[in-house]
Design an enzyme around this catalytic site. Sequence first.
Site, mmCIF file in Angstrom:
data_model
loop_
_atom_site.group_PDB
_atom_site.id
_atom_site.type_symbol
_atom_site.label_atom_id
_atom_site.label_comp_id
_atom_site.label_asym_id
_atom_site.label_seq_id
_atom_site.Cartn_x
_atom_site.Cartn_y
_atom_site.Cartn_z
ATOM 1 N N ARG A 168 -1.537 11.096 -1.267
ATOM 2 C CA ARG A 168 -1.398 10.762 -2.553
ATOM 3 C C ARG A 168 -1.500 11.897 -3.330
ATOM 4 O O ARG A 168 -1.022 12.223 -4.528
ATOM 5 C CB ARG A 168 -2.170 9.729 -3.091
ATOM 6 C CG ARG A 168 -1.979 8.021 -2.474
ATOM 7 C CD ARG A 168 -0.584 8.080 -2.555
ATOM 8 N NE ARG A 168 -0.167 6.657 -2.061
ATOM 9 C CZ ARG A 168 1.041 6.189 -1.702
ATOM 10 N NH1 ARG A 168 1.829 7.193 -1.493
ATOM 11 N NH2 ARG A 168 1.233 4.864 -1.257
ATOM 12 N N ASP A 198 -3.869 3.368 -4.692
ATOM 13 C CA ASP A 198 -2.778 4.270 -4.699
ATOM 14 C C ASP A 198 -2.863 4.729 -6.207
ATOM 15 O O ASP A 198 -2.365 5.696 -6.691
ATOM 16 C CB ASP A 198 -1.618 3.914 -4.109
ATOM 17 C CG ASP A 198 -1.731 3.938 -2.627
ATOM 18 O OD1 ASP A 198 -2.438 4.618 -2.207
ATOM 19 O OD2 ASP A 198 -0.968 3.145 -1.857
ATOM 20 N N SER A 244 4.187 -5.088 3.005
ATOM 21 C CA SER A 244 4.197 -3.672 2.336
ATOM 22 C C SER A 244 3.884 -2.600 3.290
ATOM 23 O O SER A 244 2.706 -2.697 3.583
ATOM 24 C CB SER A 244 3.334 -3.944 0.862
ATOM 25 O OG SER A 244 2.998 -2.459 0.553
ATOM 26 N N ASP A 255 11.871 -1.341 -5.803
ATOM 27 C CA ASP A 255 10.931 -1.015 -6.700
ATOM 28 C C ASP A 255 11.325 0.277 -7.431
ATOM 29 O O ASP A 255 11.546 0.286 -8.464
ATOM 30 C CB ASP A 255 9.581 -0.870 -6.370
ATOM 31 C CG ASP A 255 9.165 -2.326 -5.582
ATOM 32 O OD1 ASP A 255 9.766 -3.262 -5.864
ATOM 33 O OD2 ASP A 255 8.070 -2.350 -4.854
HETATM 34 N N1 ARG Z 1 -5.270 0.415 2.052
HETATM 35 C C1 ARG Z 1 -4.775 1.778 2.374
HETATM 36 C C2 ARG Z 1 -5.229 2.861 1.441
HETATM 37 O O1 ARG Z 1 -5.803 2.277 0.312
HETATM 38 C C3 ARG Z 1 -3.343 1.708 2.447
HETATM 39 C C4 ARG Z 1 -2.499 1.478 1.258
HETATM 40 C C5 ARG Z 1 -1.240 0.941 1.677
HETATM 41 N N2 ARG Z 1 -0.358 1.023 0.615
HETATM 42 C C6 ARG Z 1 0.772 0.519 0.653
HETATM 43 N N3 ARG Z 1 1.912 0.446 -0.391
HETATM 44 N N4 ARG Z 1 1.161 -0.356 1.562
HETATM 45 O O2 ARG Z 1 -5.218 3.964 1.585
#
Ligand code: ARG
Length: 401
Positions: free
Chosen positions: A94, A123, A174, A14
Amino acid sequence: MKEKVVLAYSGGLDTSVAIKWIAETYGYDVIALAIDIGMEKNYPAIQQRGLDVGAIKSLVIDARETFVKEYVFRAIQANALYEGEYPLATALARPLIAKLLVDVAHQEGATAVAHGCTGKGNDQVRFDVSINALDPKLKIIAPAREWGMTREEEITYAKKHSIAIPVTSESPYSVDENLWGRSIECGVLENPWTEPPEDIYGYTKSAKDAPDEPTYVEIGFEKGVPVSLDGNVMDGVSLIDRVAELAGGHGVGRIDNLENRLVGIKSREIYEAPAATVLLKAHRALEALAFSRDQQRFKEIVTQTYSNLIYDGLWFGSLRYDLDAYIGSSQRFVTGVVRMKLHKGNAVVVGRKSPYSLYDLSLATYDEGDVFDQRASLGFIHIWGLPLTIQAQAQWGNQPE
Ligand code: ARG
């Protein structure tokens, strides 16, 4: 001269496609920035790949220590768990990544930053909100949110631009990971009735394959921060890595959660957080020894608010700084040792001690040496229950029609 953009680069398909796509679509020079927050990756290879794909500059920052000291330790002191389950590994990282993007943009004279998030998750919100808080003048580009390419189209795009496609068969999941935990979504996991297959896990053994004999660990805390393991003083990164290894080996830290996303969707998430599971439990056990009941009850409220603000991308908001001041003060006496037993998927507190312990054996004991005056309870109970007694007499059996 072209304008510059700093892209958070993972080395995967990506963000590799994103390097080309940004250069083509926006005409920017792209600077790739890979950040090590505890994923076991070949960083020199990622750095080279960034250049091969077309970045004008490719950087790697080892941010593990910053992540632990400024983010993870605060989360431990706060007992942070989203909806009581998720130790927030992805969410905590993040704002740090956002901050490094902004810092590098300033160093490099870039006018924009970019990340690989889609438009459906939490995210993107955390990145954008953090970047805007740190420098609202920077433009934000999120190719995956803008381009609308399917996986197949992305691969076609990569081939057309001679971007090497990773040879390893692409996982149907993912995954986002760092030293505090691993988050796994997609594929069969999207059915909340389906048990997660064993092959999604990377940090933890199945409890079934874990050793029959338990392992005991003693975690030493100073002012709410873990500082030693079995009596050996360790730096934060090494301590967390070691706890993760020990706990993961016993199948500790697998979490299957149905959670409420910030963007309104309910989603099924699998987490592996062996170190977080052990350290958060141990930390709480020590607070139970060093906090009064009032402090403990109030801390529950702080914990919930703090966890929500991490999840919701509000790390750089004033409320977080204000709560940090309270939490910091609350940790003055959270010093001591907690003994944990790791066995067949469980991490159990089996011992705790602190020089500031509020536990008083002469008050608690039912054996000899009891100094608690049981006769005093009578008067206490009379006054404590007085409002109920009065209410019952005045109102019960005397209801209005
Ligand atoms: N649901 C979790 C969060 O919002 C994990 C997100 C995971 N991201 C990913 N690209 N797999 O913090």
